[in-house]
Design a protein around this motif. Structure first.
Motif, mmCIF file in Angstrom:
data_model
loop_
_atom_site.group_PDB
_atom_site.id
_atom_site.type_symbol
_atom_site.label_atom_id
_atom_site.label_comp_id
_atom_site.label_asym_id
_atom_site.label_seq_id
_atom_site.Cartn_x
_atom_site.Cartn_y
_atom_site.Cartn_z
ATOM 1 N N MET A 173 0.828 -1.206 0.000
ATOM 2 C CA MET A 173 0.000 0.000 0.000
ATOM 3 C C MET A 173 0.865 1.259 0.000
ATOM 4 O O MET A 173 0.452 2.292 -0.543
ATOM 5 C CB MET A 173 -0.943 -0.011 1.205
ATOM 6 C CG MET A 173 -2.095 -1.010 1.077
ATOM 7 S SD MET A 173 -3.120 -0.772 -0.397
ATOM 8 C CE MET A 173 -3.768 0.870 -0.088
ATOM 9 N N TYR A 174 2.033 1.195 0.592
ATOM 10 C CA TYR A 174 2.998 2.300 0.487
ATOM 11 C C TYR A 174 3.325 2.546 -0.976
ATOM 12 O O TYR A 174 3.314 3.693 -1.460
ATOM 13 C CB TYR A 174 4.239 1.940 1.307
ATOM 14 C CG TYR A 174 5.488 2.749 1.047
ATOM 15 C CD1 TYR A 174 5.447 4.118 0.776
ATOM 16 C CD2 TYR A 174 6.754 2.146 1.114
ATOM 17 C CE1 TYR A 174 6.602 4.851 0.557
ATOM 18 C CE2 TYR A 174 7.896 2.870 0.911
ATOM 19 C CZ TYR A 174 7.831 4.219 0.631
ATOM 20 O OH TYR A 174 8.988 4.940 0.429
ATOM 21 N N GLN A 175 3.606 1.474 -1.716
ATOM 22 C CA GLN A 175 3.927 1.617 -3.127
ATOM 23 C C GLN A 175 2.772 2.245 -3.904
ATOM 24 O O GLN A 175 2.976 3.114 -4.759
ATOM 25 C CB GLN A 175 4.281 0.246 -3.712
ATOM 26 C CG GLN A 175 5.547 -0.358 -3.118
ATOM 27 C CD GLN A 175 5.729 -1.821 -3.459
ATOM 28 O OE1 GLN A 175 4.806 -2.465 -3.996
ATOM 29 N NE2 GLN A 175 6.897 -2.373 -3.166
ATOM 30 N N LEU A 176 1.534 1.825 -3.599
ATOM 31 C CA LEU A 176 0.375 2.339 -4.327
ATOM 32 C C LEU A 176 -0.019 3.748 -3.895
ATOM 33 O O LEU A 176 -0.811 4.396 -4.580
ATOM 34 C CB LEU A 176 -0.810 1.383 -4.154
ATOM 35 C CG LEU A 176 -0.650 0.030 -4.836
ATOM 36 C CD1 LEU A 176 -1.841 -0.869 -4.525
ATOM 37 C CD2 LEU A 176 -0.474 0.185 -6.342
ATOM 38 N N PHE A 177 0.510 4.226 -2.793
ATOM 39 C CA PHE A 177 0.307 5.627 -2.415
ATOM 40 C C PHE A 177 1.321 6.535 -3.094
ATOM 41 O O PHE A 177 1.266 7.754 -2.963
ATOM 42 C CB PHE A 177 0.378 5.791 -0.894
ATOM 43 C CG PHE A 177 -0.976 5.795 -0.233
ATOM 44 C CD1 PHE A 177 -1.888 4.777 -0.472
ATOM 45 C CD2 PHE A 177 -1.349 6.826 0.619
ATOM 46 C CE1 PHE A 177 -3.145 4.781 0.122
ATOM 47 C CE2 PHE A 177 -2.594 6.843 1.211
ATOM 48 C CZ PHE A 177 -3.497 5.814 0.965
ATOM 49 N N THR A 228 8.232 3.104 -7.641
ATOM 50 C CA THR A 228 8.752 1.791 -7.258
ATOM 51 C C THR A 228 8.831 0.885 -8.471
ATOM 52 O O THR A 228 7.918 0.857 -9.297
ATOM 53 C CB THR A 228 7.846 1.140 -6.194
ATOM 54 O OG1 THR A 228 7.723 2.014 -5.075
ATOM 55 C CG2 THR A 228 8.445 -0.182 -5.722
ATOM 56 N N ARG A 229 9.924 0.135 -8.558
ATOM 57 C CA ARG A 229 10.083 -0.876 -9.594
ATOM 58 C C ARG A 229 10.397 -2.213 -8.930
ATOM 59 O O ARG A 229 11.217 -2.297 -8.007
ATOM 60 C CB ARG A 229 11.226 -0.527 -10.555
ATOM 61 C CG ARG A 229 10.932 0.655 -11.464
ATOM 62 C CD ARG A 229 11.942 0.708 -12.600
ATOM 63 N NE ARG A 229 11.851 -0.459 -13.466
ATOM 64 C CZ ARG A 229 11.030 -0.535 -14.524
ATOM 65 N NH1 ARG A 229 10.238 0.473 -14.835
ATOM 66 N NH2 ARG A 229 11.016 -1.633 -15.259
ATOM 67 N N GLY A 230 9.746 -3.265 -9.409
ATOM 68 C CA GLY A 230 10.046 -4.603 -8.938
ATOM 69 C C GLY A 230 11.332 -5.111 -9.553
ATOM 70 O O GLY A 230 11.700 -4.726 -10.667
ATOM 71 N N ASN A 231 12.047 -5.959 -8.842
ATOM 72 C CA ASN A 231 13.253 -6.567 -9.380
ATOM 73 C C ASN A 231 13.406 -7.975 -8.816
ATOM 74 O O ASN A 231 12.615 -8.407 -7.978
ATOM 75 C CB ASN A 231 14.487 -5.697 -9.092
ATOM 76 C CG ASN A 231 14.638 -5.383 -7.619
ATOM 77 O OD1 ASN A 231 14.867 -6.271 -6.818
ATOM 78 N ND2 ASN A 231 14.509 -4.108 -7.250
ATOM 79 N N THR A 232 14.402 -8.680 -9.279
ATOM 80 C CA THR A 232 14.569 -10.079 -8.877
ATOM 81 C C THR A 232 15.217 -10.209 -7.500
ATOM 82 O O THR A 232 15.177 -11.279 -6.898
ATOM 83 C CB THR A 232 15.417 -10.828 -9.912
ATOM 84 O OG1 THR A 232 16.676 -10.150 -10.070
ATOM 85 C CG2 THR A 232 14.697 -10.878 -11.254
ATOM 86 N N LYS A 233 15.805 -9.158 -6.993
ATOM 87 C CA LYS A 233 16.445 -9.196 -5.678
ATOM 88 C C LYS A 233 15.431 -8.864 -4.594
ATOM 89 O O LYS A 233 14.755 -7.847 -4.657
ATOM 90 C CB LYS A 233 17.594 -8.179 -5.622
ATOM 91 C CG LYS A 233 18.216 -8.017 -4.246
ATOM 92 C CD LYS A 233 19.232 -6.889 -4.241
ATOM 93 C CE LYS A 233 19.764 -6.621 -2.847
ATOM 94 N NZ LYS A 233 20.714 -5.463 -2.831
ATOM 95 N N ARG A 234 15.318 -9.747 -3.591
ATOM 96 C CA ARG A 234 14.451 -9.468 -2.448
ATOM 97 C C ARG A 234 15.276 -8.856 -1.325
ATOM 98 O O ARG A 234 16.409 -9.260 -1.072
ATOM 99 C CB ARG A 234 13.758 -10.736 -1.948
ATOM 100 C CG ARG A 234 12.713 -11.272 -2.898
ATOM 101 C CD ARG A 234 11.706 -12.136 -2.176
ATOM 102 N NE ARG A 234 10.798 -11.352 -1.352
ATOM 103 C CZ ARG A 234 9.705 -10.737 -1.802
ATOM 104 N NH1 ARG A 234 9.395 -10.786 -3.087
ATOM 105 N NH2 ARG A 234 8.926 -10.073 -0.976
#
Length: 261
Positions: A104-108, A130-136
């Protein structure tokens, strides 16, 4: 739903939990429990509203909480969030305190682009992308914030970047934070807080919880927040222990890296 309240509450506070089924999978429901419990212990009544997709968001919300979820969970709430975005933005401008965790932080923020390239538009209340990536980025976290030391646990693959004038929630003492590079964690604008801290975030950080409560009560009651004296011994001990342990681990790691040079 009306919870068990004090016999003569000082005031009633409407606490809204956004998408408890889709966006509360890492223990973030605990934040709602902490806020409701501390409100009651401070002498205030609580009306807890679980907001699900397709429902009408209460325009009279005094305190709003949202949690984390998978990319699929974010996609399931996308349409409802767009429908309620103008009201949430208006509440934020009006000073309603909000705590948004992880997804929800990302969507705000402005948007979240998944690891496979799908763009989920956000509300733009916080100046972050925010961008998703393969590293957690996973593990315990300690921060320095205006509320003192704050601790929690992060588990996210999204890498968040703050806009040029966006204030972070805190500075990373240990952990990854927003992206693992710039030393920032979360974001804050007015009384809207975004953070990656799970755990949930509030049980070990009562000063932060009470800051959210104060912001809510101050808008409702002309005389302002009147706190009771609560015993936070266990929470304080847990937080201090985690900060000490993470600080020691970080120092040991720095020392080992220096010795290898």
């Amino acid at each position: 739903m009306r919870l068990q309240d004090p016999q003569k509450p000082k005031a009633r506070i409407t606490l809204v939990h956004l998408y408890p089924r889709e966006m509360s999978i890492y223990g973030d429901l605990g934040n709602t429990h902490v806020l409701a419990t501390r409100l009651r212990r401070h002498g205030y009544g609580v009306d807890l509203v679980d907001h699900h997709p397709g429902q009408k968001l209460p325009a009279g919300a005094h305190l709003v909480v949202g949690g984390g979820g998978q990319d699929s969970g974010q996609a399931r709430v996308e349409a409802d969030l767009e429908d309620n975005g103008p009201l949430l933005a208006a509440l934020a401008r009006d000073g309603v305190p909000m705590l948004m965790i992880c997804g929800m932080y990302q969507l705000f923020g402005h948007d979240f682009t998944t690891v496979d390239g799908r763009r989920l538009p956000g509300l733009g209340i916080l100046d972050v992308t925010t961008r998703g990536n393969t590293k957690r980025m996973v593990g315990p976290v300690a921060l320095q914030t205006p509320f003192g030391d704050v601790v929690g646990y992060e588990n996210h693959s999204g890498s968040t970047v703050l806009g040029p004038d966006q204030e972070p929630f805190g500075q990373v003492v240990a952990g990854f934070g927003n992206n693992g590079d710039d030393g920032t964690e979360g974001a804050v604008k007015g009384h809207v807080y975004g953070t990656y801290l799970h755990g949930p975030a509030l049980p070990a950080n009562p000063a932060f919880a009470d800051a959210l409560i104060k912001a809510a009560v101050d808008r409702v009651v002309s005389r302002g927040f009147e706190p009771e004296e609560l015993d936070d011994t266990f929470a304080d001990q847990a937080r201090k222990r985690q900060v000490a342990r993470l600080t020691a681990v970080r120092r040991r790691g720095l020392r080992e890296r220096l010795l290898r040079r």
